[in-house]
Design a protein around this motif. Structure first.
Motif, PDB file in Angstrom:
ATOM      1  N   LYS A 221      42.156  32.828  34.371  1.00 55.85           N
ATOM      2  CA  LYS A 221      40.627  33.415  34.723  1.00 55.85           C
ATOM      3  C   LYS A 221      39.338  32.649  34.882  1.00 55.85           C
ATOM      4  O   LYS A 221      38.561  33.284  34.849  1.00 55.85           O
TER       5      LYS A 221
ATOM      6  N   LEU B 278      36.763  40.444  38.413  1.00 57.64           N
ATOM      7  CA  LEU B 278      37.973  40.846  37.531  1.00 57.64           C
ATOM      8  C   LEU B 278      37.898  41.483  37.985  1.00 57.64           C
ATOM      9  O   LEU B 278      36.740  43.106  38.070  1.00 57.64           O
TER      10      LEU B 278
ATOM     11  N   LEU C  42      43.165  35.298  29.562  1.00 57.71           N
ATOM     12  CA  LEU C  42      42.705  35.715  30.093  1.00 57.71           C
ATOM     13  C   LEU C  42      42.239  33.882  30.746  1.00 57.71           C
ATOM     14  O   LEU C  42      41.223  33.883  31.494  1.00 57.71           O
TER      15      LEU C  42
ATOM     16  N   MET D 227      40.140  43.593  32.865  1.00 58.60           N
ATOM     17  CA  MET D 227      39.838  41.857  32.813  1.00 58.60           C
ATOM     18  C   MET D 227      38.681  42.067  32.229  1.00 58.60           C
ATOM     19  O   MET D 227      38.094  41.548  31.187  1.00 58.60           O
ATOM     20  N   LYS D 228      37.683  43.174  32.833  1.00 58.31           N
ATOM     21  CA  LYS D 228      36.164  42.574  32.126  1.00 58.31           C
ATOM     22  C   LYS D 228      36.017  43.331  31.203  1.00 58.31           C
ATOM     23  O   LYS D 228      35.384  42.994  30.209  1.00 58.31           O
TER      24      LYS D 228
END
Ligand SMILES: Nc1ncnc2c1ncn2[C@@H]1O[C@H](COP(=O)(O)OP(=O)(O)OP(=O)(O)O)[C@@H](O)[C@H]1O
Ligand SMILES: [Mg+2]
Lengths: 312, 250
Positions: free
Chosen positions: A126, A134, A123, A138-139
Motif C-alpha cells: 500500500k 486505505l 503495508l 490500515m490507516k
C-alpha cells in the motif's frame, strides 16, 4: 537503567473537570508499561501532556531527563506517539506521509527504515496508495508507522489495536516487542486486558485522573486470590452447608477462591467425606480483568503502594 | 532547517496538488473582472494618465495575490484542525518560528503564483509598463506575507469553516475591494478618501501600481513604511499566538 519518563504531580483541568489530579509515575528505560483505566480516566490527557499537545496546569514531565515544556524540542525527538484518534492527511500517499513525517524530525533519506516499518506493519503493497483509499485498520497502522520514523527511544501507543484485525494485531505486537527488546521503552494504553497482561511488565491504573494502582504485572495478579477452583457436582448429593458458605454458585457450578494450592486438598477431602461426586472440575487463574474490576470497584485501592518503590 | 523545509514543502504540495482550484480558478476570475470592467468603462477613461484597463491590471494582480495568500494559510490550518491531522505538525520538534515561516512562505508562494498568472493572462489586454520593478517585487512580497500571516491568525482562531468564511467575506473582501483596485481614491469624496487611508491594502496596491506606471495616490516610500509596519505587527501577533499555543495546544 535510567528513567525514561518521569511524571511528577501533574494536574490538568478542563473547565470544571479535573482530568488529571496529581498523577505521578516513573517509567524506567526499557520497560513495557501499561496505562489502563475506564473511558474518561485521563489516559489520553496524560499522554497529550507528555507529548506537548496539552499543557498541564501543574507538575513536571521529563522524557529521558528533558523537560517537555522547557526543552520541548529535545523531548519531542525522543518520543514517538500514536494518537488515539484515527487521523490522516488526505493529500498524500503512505510513503509521502512517512517521508514528510521523517522530515519533520529532521531526517532525510529515510527510505530504508521506512521500508522496514512498512514491511513489519504489512503495508508494503500500500506504499504508493493515497491515504484516503486505505481501510480503517490500515490507516491505524500508518499512524503507528508515523510514530516510528525517527526511531524514538520512547514509544507511546494510545489504543493502537482498536479496529485492527487479529492477524495484524499479532504482527504489530511482534514488531513492538522486538523494538522493546532492542531497548525502546514502550507505553501502551488499551482496553484489551489480555493484551496488556501478555505484554506489559508493569501497569498503572487510572481512575478519574488519579493513579489507583501501580505495580508489576506479577504483583498485581498476586494481590487477588490467585486461583479459582470451579466444581460441578452430580445431582445425587448436595454440597454441605460448611462448604457452601465458602463458595459462590455460578451457572450451577461452585466456585472457590483459593489463596494457594494447599487449600485444594482440604476442600476435596471435605467433599469426598460428605459423599459428593464430582462431575467436572476446573482450576482457573485470576487474570488482569479480575484485578481491574476489583481496583475500579475500590477493592485493593492502594494496590502496589506498599511494596512498590516507584509508586508516588 | 530540514524541519522547516519539509513543512514548507508539504504546504506547497498541499495547494499544488489541487492547483486547478487554488491557482487556475483565481486567475480566471481576475480575467473575468478585467474583461467586464474594461468593457463597461469606456476605453477613453484614464486614471492618473493611465488607460483604465492597464490601470486595473496591477490592482487585480495584487488583489488576487493577497486573497490567495490569506486563503492558503487559513484554510490549511482550519482543515488540519478539523480533521485532527494538525497533530502531525504539533508532535515533531518544530519551533514556532519555523512553523510561522513555513506557513507564511507557502502562502506567499501561492499568492505570487496566482499574481503572476493574473499578470500574464491579463497582460494581453492592455499595454503595461514596468517602470520600477523593485517596487513591484517588494510590495508583492510584503502583501503576500501580511495576508499569509493574517490567514494563520484566522485559521488558528476559527473553529469552524463558516467562521473562517465570515472572516473572508466581512473583512478580507471589503478591505481588498475597497482599496483602490478598481479606481483611484482621488475620485472618491473626501470622507471616503480618509477612510481608504486607514486600509493597509490600499497602500499595498498603490505602491505596487507605482512600480508599473511611476504614478500613485501617495508616495511609494510612505506606502512602503505603512506596509512594512503592518507586516511586523501582524507577524509579531502571529508569533505570539503560536508561542502561547492558543487553540493549538490545550
Ligand atoms: N480538550 C478537552 N476539552 C475538554 N475536556 C476534555 C478534553 N480532552 C479530554 N477531556 C475530558 O477529560 C477526561 C479525560 O479524557 P481522556 O481522553 O484523557 O480519557 P481516556 O482515559 O483517554 O479515555 P478513553 O479510554 O475513552 O480514551 C474526559 O472526561 C474528557 O471528557
Ligand atoms: Mg483515550
Amino acid at each position: 537503567m535510567g528513567v525514561a519518563v518521569s511524571i511528577e504531580q501533574v494536574e490538568k483541568r478542563f473547565g470544571r473537570l479535573q482530568a488529571l489530579d496529581g498523577v505521578s509515575l516513573q517509567i524506567a528505560e526499557g520497560e513495557f508499561f501499561g496505562l489502563l483505566g475506564p473511558n474518561g480516566a485521563g489516559k489520553t490527557t496524560l499522554i497529550s501532556c507528555l507529548a506537548g499537545l496539552v499543557r498541564p496546569d501543574a507538575g513536571k514531565i521529563r522524557v529521558l531527563g528533558r523537560d517537555v515544556v522547557a526543552d520541548y524540542r529535545a523531548a519531542r525527538r525522543l518520543l514517538g506517539v500514536v494518537p488515539q484518534e484515527l487521523v490522516f492527511d488526505p493529500f498524500f500517499s503512505v510513503r509521502e506521509t512517512l517521508r514528510i513525517q521523517s522530515g519533520y524530525f529532521g531526517i532525510r533519506n529515510n527510505d530504508d527504515w521506512i521500508d522496514e516499518i512498512l514491511a513489519n506493519l504489512d503495508l508494503t503493497s500500500k506504499a504508493e496508495t493515497n491515504m484516503r483509499r486505505l481501510s480503517g485498520g490500515m490507516k491505524r497502522r500508518v499512524l503507528v508507522a508515523q510514530a516510528l520514523v525517527h526511531k524514538p527511544p520512547v514509544i507511546v501507543l494510545d489504543e493502537p489495536t482498536a479496529g485492527v484485525d487479529v492477524e495484524l494485531r499479532q504482527g504489530l505486537w511482534h514488531f513492538v516487542q522486538r523494538l522493546n527488546r532492542e531497548g525502546h521503552t514502550v507505553i501502551l494504553t488499551t482496553h484489551y486486558l489480555e493484551e496488556a497482561e501478555a505484554l506489559c511488565g508493569r501497569i498503572a491504573m487510572l481512575k478519574q485522573g488519579q493513579v489507583v494502582a501501580l505495580d508489576t504485572m506479577s504483583n498485581l495478579l498476586a494481590q487477588f486470590p490467585g486461583h479459582t477452583l470451579s466444581v460441578a457436582l452430580t445431582a445425587d448429593v448436595a454440597l454441605p452447608e460448611v462448604l457452601r458458605a465458602q463458595a459462590t454458585e455460578v451457572d450451577g457450578r461452585w466456585q472457590f477462591r483459593l489463596a494457594g494450592f494447599e487449600e485444594i486438598e482440604p476442600l476435596l477431602r471435605a467433599m469426598r467425606e460428605a459423599g459428593c461426586v464430582i462431575d467436572d472440575m476446573r482450576l482457573a487463574q485470576a487474570d488482569l480483568e479480575d484485578v481491574f474490576v476489583g481496583v475500579m470497584q475500590g477493592k485493593g485501592q492502594r494496590a502496589g503502594n506498599e511494596n512498590s518503590g516507584v509508586a508516588q | 532547517m530540514i524541519e522547516f523545509r519539509t513543512l514548507l514543502y508539504k504546504e506547497v504540495l498541499r495547494f499544488w496538488k489541487v492547483g486547478f482550484q487554488t491557482v487556475a480558478a483565481p486567475v480566471l476570475s481576475a480575467l473575468l473582472y478585467l474583461l467586464i470592467f474594461s468593457h463597461v468603462l469606456d476605453a477613453q477613461v484614464k486614471v492618473n494618465g493611465v488607460p483604465y484597463a492597464a490601470f486595473l491590471i496591477p490592482g487585480l494582480v495584487m488583489m488576487s495575490l493577497v486573497q490567495n495568500a490569506f486563503a492558503n494559510s487559513s484554510s490549511s490550518l482550519i482543515q488540519s484542525k478539523i480533521t485532527g491531522s494538525v497533530v502531525f505538525v504539533l508532535l515533531p520538534p518544530i519551533s514556532y518560528v519555523e512553523f510561522f515561516l513555513a506557513y507564511v512562505v507557502a502562502a506567499m508562494l501561492r499568492g505570487l503564483m496566482v499574481g503572476l498568472g493574473v499578470l500574464v493572462v491579463t497582460g494581453f489586454f492592455a499595454p503595461l509598463t514596468f517602470i520600477a520593478p523593485q517596487w513591484i517585487l517588494i510590495f508583492a512580497l510584503l502583501g503576500g506575507g501580511i495576508l499569509g500571516a493574517f490567514g494563520m491568525i484566522a485559521g488558528i482562531w476559527a473553529d469552524k469553516f463558516d467562521q473562517l468564511a465570515g472572516f473572508q467575506n466581512f473583512l478580507i473582501m471589503p478591505l481588498t475591494m475597497l482599496s483602490g483596485v478598481f479606481y483611484s481614491i482621488h475620485s472618491l469624496p473626501a470622507f471616503w478618501q480618509q477612510v481608504s487611508h486607514l486600509n493597509p491594502v490600499f497602500y499595498m496596491i498603490d505602491g505596487f501600481r507605482f512600480g508599473f506606471f511611476g504614478v500613485s495616490d501617495v508616495a511609494p516610500e510612505i506606502s512602503l513604511m505603512v506596509v512594512a509596519m503592518s507586516f511586523f505587527v501582524v507577524s509579531a501577533a502571529t508569533l505570539a499566538l503560536l508561542r502561547s499555543g492558543y487553540k493549538l495546544r490545550y
